[in-house]
Write an enzyme that holds these catalytic residues in place. Structure first.
Site, mmCIF file in Angstrom:
data_model
loop_
_atom_site.group_PDB
_atom_site.id
_atom_site.type_symbol
_atom_site.label_atom_id
_atom_site.label_comp_id
_atom_site.label_asym_id
_atom_site.label_seq_id
_atom_site.Cartn_x
_atom_site.Cartn_y
_atom_site.Cartn_z
ATOM 1 N N LYS A 129 28.333 -45.151 -27.140
ATOM 2 C CA LYS A 129 27.517 -43.951 -27.000
ATOM 3 C C LYS A 129 27.760 -43.082 -28.231
ATOM 4 C CE LYS A 129 26.121 -40.337 -23.828
ATOM 5 N NZ LYS A 129 25.712 -39.463 -24.937
ATOM 6 N N HIS A 180 -14.675 -42.929 -22.253
ATOM 7 C CA HIS A 180 -13.995 -41.641 -22.376
ATOM 8 C C HIS A 180 -13.512 -41.453 -23.813
ATOM 9 C CE1 HIS A 180 -10.985 -38.683 -20.276
ATOM 10 N NE2 HIS A 180 -11.662 -38.120 -21.250
ATOM 11 N N ASP A 187 0.850 -1.194 0.000
ATOM 12 C CA ASP A 187 0.000 0.000 0.000
ATOM 13 C C ASP A 187 0.888 1.248 0.000
ATOM 14 O OD1 ASP A 187 -1.986 1.827 0.253
ATOM 15 O OD2 ASP A 187 -2.595 1.244 2.282
#
Length: 859
Positions: free
Chosen positions: A567, A340, A140
């Site tokens: 990898k 559904h 405020d």
């Protein structure tokens, strides 16, 4: 004409409106009719923030140039359909209105209730006052200060609240200052939250005494911002978000973004502006949601359900707390089976248990034969009110589509364990289910998204043979692959399941029986339906050292051969093969099919059987080694001509190393060694550009080979491990040779010298364990001219004034241009410093296949 009456019907409720031309805001000429129009149109945004809370109103029946009065008690002439709740007062009990629908808002506007004020708590199901589910600070401004100063105080408060694990949301109050809201768990009283807010206000005042005051005395407020913490008191109320204000003009308590608070011309908004914002931008306060506390509280079985839904946007029941209901003593528990029509047709089986409906999505419904097993995937618990729910969930909402009750009734429970549930359902008289004894057996995972088999038992509870039932069929005609026609839903919601999994004894021919088709003209599909996006999430590996990988390999294969794979330095791609053509999806879910025509525009030679495969897209250099920079030239192309030209110059290979499904049957529960046998049958004879790389049997030899040929590293895997979709598992351990790190781009430093007018360096970060983007340093080398052009184009659109990092040194931030942290890149580097900064970082390229949430530190 003033005094003219209109009898209207709003959402099925009759309401008498009067004096619609009466001017309530003389300065703007705003009439009561316009006020009613505003509240009915803003209702979807307003209701989630007030529903379940008692509403205190400030009424101006003669307009804002006259004195208002507060109204707590609902007027005697209020329509009977307006919901109300009693609260005792010293002068007697008062019935407060509850706002949960558009007609109630329209009624309150009709009686000139311009301002709606609510507390920070909601009523509990038993009518008692609950604990607060949000904290509020009212900033405020005193004489001599305004919104700009309030915004500064809001930023200081935000920093402290975020440090407490709370995310605040700003609202310009429409009167003078700013309100900050933060969701809190409902496990503290209003008094306790008030004390926390008071101490927070005092802490800000201590750090900034020249601008902040936390004392109530107005004499202290001149030139400063008062942080009013007292509105967390259970007896206090705050103007509701999206409420009008009774000021000279029709301003609104308007939720704002933090970027807006940085605007030096920040001002309060009027109702027409707010309506336009809601229609175009949505609700910035939406994350606070229908029930704020349940979104952050770990307590209560319905927390997950509530967190996924907003009462303002879905007709589904959204309870006022996450605790569930009380069971009726002595009564058999209830069940419901709902049909559904979401993105994919499925049935939802819900069993009452401890005050909630424990729920499973069943793609093929209740097994009609004792010779079958149907897949069931556990979803979040649902509230008991869901047992009677039928309706259409709007597009874009969780579980979008139409839901109807297929059958419901009571059930008798024999056994309920974490891995096995035996029960007998008895449906409606004359319904499709009848009486049937079933068993649910958990096969993988735990809790939500765990997979189960639903089996129709051969004998009933008394040991008598159980006959076959009626096959499940849709209430509305569906197409041949089991998905409904004409439902353009959003997220799959409860139906987010894997490919149907069957008992090994179940034949594919009997599987076809459950396909939804016209009874008079069944038309089984020639191939299984394409997988759902949730089925295409790859399993992820965990970073490890060579020593940890060796130890794990010995543990997984005692006395045998370890399982080691190369990898590959590329990007992950899941391939969906329909027997003729290949579709590719990135780890992020993006469709890569058009980008790699050398793989998807030809017959891939994978045979006639549909399958879903996992692999890595790799570009090889002149020495036959994977080159991520080469692959970068293919990753950001969208024009067909460019793709065709670059695919000829830089062809890509797809090294496949796993299989997720074969002919519509889920392969994920199988062991890695079993899946490898399937993979060899499907792709073992394929030739470039699709290859199945060999499995190596020695960790140290594989690492030595990777170093010798300049490969990225190796992955050591557990041969007995299932495929865990979307999860990072310690059954796959990656050991990197080169030091690479995925990073999130959050800023640019302008170039100098030869790079004047270009990007000089990128400021990058890595999310920490709490999700904060921790600054990881600058990257200024490794850029090609084309890479700089791509980055310049992509980052210009992401420019912002907000620093996204934690811990940027002043020197690096001095001339930084900040960008939204949306893009992921990859760098090579020497090491991390003790402070988490990358040393000698060199740019490798963007990673459009990754999102910032995927990034983690690779130690």
């Amino acid at each position: 004409m003033p005094g003219q009456e209109q009898l209207v019907r709003i959402d099925g409720r009759r309401l008498r409106l009067t004096n619609l031309e009466k001017v309530l805001y003389p300065a703007s000429g705003t009439t009561k009719g316009e006020v009613i129009d505003y509240y009915t149109r803003v209702a979807p945004a307003l209701i989630p923030h007030v529903i379940g809370r008692p509403v205190t109103r400030k009424r101006w029946p003669e307009g804002v140039d006259h004195e208002p009065f507060f109204a707590k008690d609902l007027e005697p002439g209020a329509p009977r359909w307006v919901r109300r709740m009693p609260i005792p007062h010293s002068g007697g009990t008062k019935d407060y209105p509850l706002v949960g629908d558009v007609p109630t808002l329209a009624y309150l506007a009709q009686v000139a209730s311009l301002e709606l004020h609510v507390p920070q708590w909601r009523f509990r199901p038993d009518g008692a006052r609950g604990d607060p589910d949000r904290l509020v600070l009212d900033l405020d401004p005193g004489p001599g200060v305004g919104l700009a100063e309030c915004a500064q105080v809001a930023r200081w408060a935000r920093e402290i609240l975020q440090g407490m694990g709370l995310e605040p949301f700003p609202v310009t109050s429409g009167s003078k200052g700013i309100h900050l809201y933060a969701a809190i768990a409902e496990d503290q009283t209003s008094d306790q939250i008030s004390m926390i807010a008071r101490e927070l206000a005092r802490a800000i005042e201590a750090d900034h005494p020249d601008l902040v005051v936390s004392q109530m005395a107005k004499v202290e407020r001149a030139g400063r911002v008062f942080i009013d913490w007292s509105q967390n008191n259970a007896a206090k109320t705050t103007i509701a978000p999206y409420s009008l204000r009774g000021r000279a003009r029709p301003t609104v308590a308007a939720p704002r973004t933090w970027d807006e608070l940085d605007d030096p011309d920040l001002r309060h908004l009027e109702f027409a502006e707010v309506l336009e914002r809601v229609e175009t931008l949505g609700d910035p306060l939406d994350p606070l949601g229908y029930h704020a506390g349940a979104r952050t509280s770990p307590h209560g079985p319905l927390a997950a359900y509530i967190a996924k839904r907003s009462a303002a946007r879905t007709p589904e029941p959204v309870p006022a707390n996450a605790l569930g209901a009380s069971s009726t003593p002595g009564a058999l528990p209830r069940f419901v089976i709902q049909e559904h029509h979401a993105t994919r047709l499925h049935w939802d089986l819900r069993l009452e248990r401890e005050g909630v409906l424990v729920s499973w999505a069943v793609p093929r419904g209740i097994p009609h034969s004792t010779a079958r097993n149907n897949l069931a995937v556990m979803t979040e618990d649902h509230p008991m009110e869901y047992a009677t729910f039928e309706g259409t969930i709007p597009r874009g909402e969780y579980g979008a589509g139409t839901m109807t009750i297929w059958d419901d009734g009571r059930y008798e429970l024999e056994k309920w364990r974490d891995d096995e549930i035996i029960f007998t359902l008895e449906g409606r008289p004359g319904g499709p289910l009848g009486r049937v004894r079933l068993v649910l057996i958990r096969t993988d995972g735990a809790g939500e998204k765990s997979t189960w088999l639903l089996h129709r038992m051969k004998v009933d509870a008394a040991g008598r043979p159980q006959s076959d039932g009626v096959p499940v069929s849709a209430s509305e005609q569906a197409d041949g692959d089991g998905r409904d026609v004409g439902v353009d839903g959003g997220g799959d919601g409860d139906g987010e399941t894997h490919d149907p999994s069957t008992d090994p004894s179940d034949q594919r021919g009997s599987e076809r029986d459950d396909r939804v088709s016209t009874p008079s003209a069944p038309s089984p599909p020639s191939a299984p339906p394409p997988p759902w996006p949730s089925e295409l999430r790859p399993m992820l590996s965990t970073a490890a050292t060579p020593g940890l990988a060796r130890e794990a390999a010995r543990r997984w294969a005692p006395g045998g051969s370890p399982w080691v794979e190369v990898k590959w330095d590329g990007i992950r791609a899941i391939g969906v093969w329909d027997g003729r053509r290949l579709q590719l999806r990135a780890r992020s879910g993006n469709d890569l099919t058009a980008a790699y025509p050398e793989l998807t525009g030809v017959d891939a030679g994978l045979g006639p059987t549909p399958a879903v495969l996992d692999g890595e897209l790799v570009a090889l250099d002149g020495q036959g080694r994977p080159s991520f920079p080469l692959l970068q030239t293919r990753m950001n192309l969208v024009r067909p001509g460019e793709i065709a030209r670059e695919s000829a110059r830089t062809p890509v290979r797809w090294f496949v190393f796993d299989v997720l499904a074969v002919d519509g049957t889920d392969a994920a529960p199988l062991s890695l060694s079993e899946r490898r046998e399937l993979l060899e049958r499907i792709a073992g004879d394929s030739a470039a550009p699709i290859e199945v790389p060999p499995v190596l049997d020695d960790v140290d030899d594989a690492l030595a080979m990777a170093r010798r040929f300049g490969l990225e590293g190796v992955v050591v895997k557990n041969p007995a491990s299932p495929y865990r979709r979307g999860l990072r598992s310690e059954d796959w351990l990656k050991v990197k040779i080169t030091h690479t790190q995925e990073v999130v781009i959050g800023g640019i430093r302008p170039g100098r010298g030869g790079r004047t007018g270009q990007i000089g360096s990128l400021l990058v970060g890595v999310p920490d364990a709490d999700g904060a983007l921790r600054y990881a340093g600058r990257v200024g080398s490794g850029f090609s001219e084309s890479a700089l052009r791509t980055l310049e184009s992509a980052l210009t659109a992401l420019r912002t004034d907000v620093d996204p990092f934690e811990g940027v040194p002043d020197l690096d931030a001095r001339d930084a241009l900040w960008v939204r942290p949306d893009l992921v890149g990859e760098v090579e580097f020497a090491e991390f410093t003790p402070g988490g900064i990358l040393r000698h970082a060199r740019w490798r390229g963007l990673r459009p296949d990754k999102s910032p949430s995927d990034v983690r530190r690779e130690d």
